[in-house]
Scaffold this motif. Structure first.
Motif: not given
Length: 623
Positions: A352-369, A374-379
């Motif tokens: 059922l998944a639409g995306w499989h992100l085959r990447a380092n989880p920690r680095e990916t999660l940090q990049a998304l955060s 930046l997008a929301t200008e809030r912590n």
């Protein structure tokens, strides 16, 4: 000035030394050795290396699972050594588990030389690609030769094996090594084909002695799969625009490496984070906002029917464990599902998944955060009705479990000990920093449903790669060995059912020999409890004869005679035994006896009570 190369009695001794020397330079610390003649050169090389912890285990099957446990605890490759013939066949179950779970092992099988194959020689078995697709890499090693060219090949080969086992797609690798006699470090006369020429090391000393800086002969820096900027932007937009985001952390022995980053992302999204005990995330209970633990109860209630289904789900680790969570996931065909896993195969049995992100989880999660910040200008995201609903359900599930167990015991003070009480007691009584190895089938599901929320960190280990119940005790021995070596003071507990113990009874003798600070907690309900939850239970004759272990033998008789053996039949005797073990944590076996039918009925009642209490907390849909 280049030092003079040492002399070697024969090429087998030098060959094995060069291989072991390079593995150690790469970072190898442990090897599990099972005895046998053909592997003698490897055994001598490992035994003589000062930086190797060589563990002798007669039974290859036990040795492989112990190595698996050592690797799980240390997060580093562990080597296995066995002789030729059927010895390697006993590695197979643990190799399959390591392959599916991404656990790094380096399997070194000794072999007869080619001229003894297909010629009627004893103990000669075709070991080429013996483990099939269950290893990340196989290499048929060349026969030892006293040349600089072949020694360079061998040193580079050892480095490649260590790197392939380590990752990024970590798992077992297999080197098959043929050896001619003499196998022992016996001196050979000059001119013998297997003698080491005195001048071998003078022309190319690195071939014989390795690089002078003690670095690996071939260095391959680790690669970290990082998503491209465009994909990160797209995923960040999906997350930011979700009105009802949900994060599910499934079983993952690497989860502790990205737990903090997962928490941060959940806080920025204002998303519920439901973490299974085997996710590696729950051990970070010291964080201000721990994850939600009662996924089984939440998904078993009508919360989603009242509040709406999630419009985006981010999943880490394996597919959901609890049946209630798995049913919920299967119903989200129109929900955007994102899998974050470095593994080749997506953890998505329902497709059922639409995306499989085959990447380092920690680095990916940090990049998304960072992008969300930046997008929301809030912590962090403000508290939302969606998140509040899950938090309320979590609190009510926890209250329900505690109250329902108390009511059950008050109403039936003489009732036998139950599985939910056993797991709840473990959650309350195990000291901080303890390690818990959980068996599959019902134990791993019961810990998810009934252990409750621990305030003190607890390391949880498991073999969820192929969901097998074999080798659980031996894997726990490897964990305990690694923890003792690392200086951990808190004990290790192996919790398994009586059926799983029957699959690994011989490991109890090994546990007694090693004398580790280890408790084997056997949940004895006369077996096969998970089959009571499956349709086969509607066919009592076959169910009883082939799926249960009722009244066949008292498993306590199988423990070594010198084992400290205890029995728990009530919550009081269980608590007393657990407390006694934490004060005197030598090797012990604790048999906690329960009634399978009572367990089944209580499980159903506890789930129903939790669902009722959660449902009463909502008077209508969320706005």
């Amino acid at each position: 000035m280049t030092p003079s190369p040492p002399s070697w009695p024969n090429i087998n001794t030098l060959w094995a030394h060069a291989l072991v020397d390079e593995l150690v330079r790469c970072g190898l610390k442990h090897v599990c050795i099972s005895p046998g003649s053909r592997s003698t050169p490897l055994v001598v090389a490992f035994a003589n290396h000062p930086d190797i912890e060589d563990i002798s285990i007669i039974d290859e099957r036990q040795a492989a699972f112990v190595a698996l446990g050592l690797s799980l605890a240390s997060q580093k490759p562990v080597a296995l050594v066995c002789t030729s013939g059927t010895a390697a066949a006993h590695y197979y179950p643990a190799i399959c588990e390591a392959s599916s779970s991404g656990v790094p092992l380096i399997v070194l099988t000794a072999d007869r030389p080619p001229n003894l194959h297909d010629a009627g020689a004893p103990q000669a078995l075709d070991q080429t690609r013996f483990f099939g697709t269950h290893v990340r890499w196989f290499h048929q090693v060349a026969e030892p030769e006293p040349t600089a060219e072949k020694l360079r090949y061998l040193r580079a080969l050892a480095c490649r094996a260590f790197q392939r086992a380590s990752g990024p797609n970590a798992g077992p690798v297999h080197l098959n090594l043929p050896f001619r006699k003499p196998l022992e470090p016996t001196a050979l006369p000059e001119g013998h084909r297997d003698a080491v020429p005195p001048t071998l090391g003078t022309g190319d000393p690195m071939a014989m002695m390795g690089r002078p800086d003690n670095k690996p002969y071939l260095q391959t820096p680790p690669t970290h799969a990082v998503l491209d900027e465009s994909t990160l932007d797209t995923i960040a937009d999906l997350l930011a625009n979700a009105e009802r985001p949900l994060i599910l952390a499934g079983a993952d022995h690497r989860g502790n490496t990205y737990a903090t980053a997962l928490f941060e992302l959940a806080q920025r999204l204002g998303a519920p984070l439901i973490a299974e005990p085997t996710s590696g995330v729950t051990r970070h209970a010291e964080l201000q906002k721990p994850p939600l633990h009662f996924g089984d109860a939440v998904f078993g209630s009508s919360l989603l029917a009242r509040c709406g289904q999630p419009d985006l789900v981010l999943r880490t680790g394996k597919a959901p464990l609890s049946w209630a969570a798995a049913r919920a996931v299967r119903s989200w065909a129109h929900t955007t599902t994102i899998l974050l896993s470095p593994d080749v195969a997506p953890p998505d049995p329902d497709h059922l998944a639409g995306w499989h992100l085959r990447a380092n989880p920690r680095e990916t999660l940090q990049a998304l955060s960072r992008r969300l910040s930046l997008a929301t200008e809030r912590n962090s995201a403000p508290e939302s009705p969606w998140l509040n609903a899950f938090q309320m359900a979590e609190a009510r599930a926890e209250d329900s479990l505690r109250a329902s167990l108390e009511r059950f015991r008050l109403a039936q003070p003489d009732a036998p000990l139950t599985a939910p009480e056993i797991w709840n007691s473990l959650g309350e009584l195990l000291p901080e920093g303890s390690a818990l190895m959980i068996s599959n089938s019902m134990p791993i599901r019961d810990v998810d449903a009934f252990m409750g929320r621990r305030r003190a960190p607890l390391q949880i280990f498991f073999n969820r790669g192929v969901n097998g119940i074999d080798g659980i005790v031996a894997t726990g021995l490897g964990l305990a060995l690694a923890r003792r070596e690392a200086g951990h003071q808190a004990p290790t507990i192996i919790a398994l059912g009586d059926v799983a113990l029957r699959h690994d009874l011989s490991a109890l003798a090994l546990a007694r020999e090693l004398d580790l600070p280890l408790l084997v907690l056997v949940l004895d309900n006369e077996g096969g409890a998970i089959f009571d939850e499956l349709p086969i239970a509607d066919f009592p004759d076959v169910h009883t004869r082939h799926f249960l272990t009722s009244a066949r033998a008292d498993i306590t008789r199988s423990a070594p005679s010198t084992t400290r053996l205890h029995e728990a039949t009530s919550p009081q005797t269980l608590a007393s035994a657990l407390k006694a073990f934490t004060h005197d944590p030598g090797f012990q076996v604790l048999v906690a006896r329960s009634n399978r039918e009572v367990d089944r009925d209580l499980r159903a009642a506890l789930r129903a009570d939790a669902a009722t209490l959660i449902d009463h907390g909502f008077q209508g849909d969320l706005p």
